[in-house]
Design an enzyme around this catalytic site. Sequence first.
Site, mmCIF file in Angstrom:
data_model
loop_
_atom_site.group_PDB
_atom_site.id
_atom_site.type_symbol
_atom_site.label_atom_id
_atom_site.label_comp_id
_atom_site.label_asym_id
_atom_site.label_seq_id
_atom_site.Cartn_x
_atom_site.Cartn_y
_atom_site.Cartn_z
ATOM 1 N N HIS A 1 5.685 6.022 -0.963
ATOM 2 C CA HIS A 1 6.417 4.791 -1.244
ATOM 3 C C HIS A 1 5.587 3.569 -0.873
ATOM 4 O O HIS A 1 4.640 3.657 -0.096
ATOM 5 C CB HIS A 1 7.741 4.769 -0.478
ATOM 6 C CG HIS A 1 7.559 4.702 0.999
ATOM 7 N ND1 HIS A 1 7.245 5.822 1.759
ATOM 8 C CD2 HIS A 1 7.589 3.658 1.854
ATOM 9 C CE1 HIS A 1 7.123 5.461 3.025
ATOM 10 N NE2 HIS A 1 7.316 4.154 3.113
ATOM 11 N N HIS B 1 0.859 -1.190 0.000
ATOM 12 C CA HIS B 1 0.000 0.000 0.000
ATOM 13 C C HIS B 1 0.893 1.237 0.000
ATOM 14 O O HIS B 1 2.105 1.132 0.165
ATOM 15 C CB HIS B 1 -0.911 0.017 1.239
ATOM 16 C CG HIS B 1 -0.145 0.196 2.506
ATOM 17 N ND1 HIS B 1 0.447 -0.860 3.184
ATOM 18 C CD2 HIS B 1 0.159 1.311 3.211
ATOM 19 C CE1 HIS B 1 1.079 -0.397 4.246
ATOM 20 N NE2 HIS B 1 0.938 0.916 4.282
#
Length: 188
Positions: free
Chosen positions: A130, A44
């Site tokens: 990220h 995620h």
Amino acid sequence: MSTQPHYFIAVNLPIEIKEKIKEAREGLKHSFPFKKWVHPLDYHLTLAFLGSSSKEQLQTLINLLHNQIHKERSFYLQISTLGFFGDSDKPRVFWLGVKEEKKLHSLRNRVYEECGKSEFTLEKRTFHPHITLARKWEGENFSRSMLNEKNLLEEKLAFQVDSIQLFQTHVEKEPKYEAIYTFRFSEG
């Protein structure tokens, strides 16, 4: 041992993107000896880490986000680079970055604003979007040049962001992140 669950707001990746990252990471494991590799279903992109919370505080946030997020429009993100956080010789987090996208930063700012109204205390660090791949370097002689030597993905991976989710963490399980609420963007 009883632990309170933690929560966070994130962009969840489509399952087909998670599968492609999973396939690519298998080639990285030999070159990048990290202690803990993230379960592919847990991939995620975090927008806001909330920590522990009362049901009332979570419900307030859900109501606020529901009223705001439906105004958002979908956009695309492209996975672009490998990177790390921590010491350059012994990184603590290994990640995939995404190409710069103003709509992502705008979305994150909106989420932060609503979290503040719900009295969550949030991190003040600069947002660096990220997808965490692994944690805790166990090898020797990590070098930033190693990142350039490995081409993680043979094809460009892009995906549409048309919702965000509220996740609950279950530290005793794997995968350990459970989406408990989805905030969908408007159509078009």
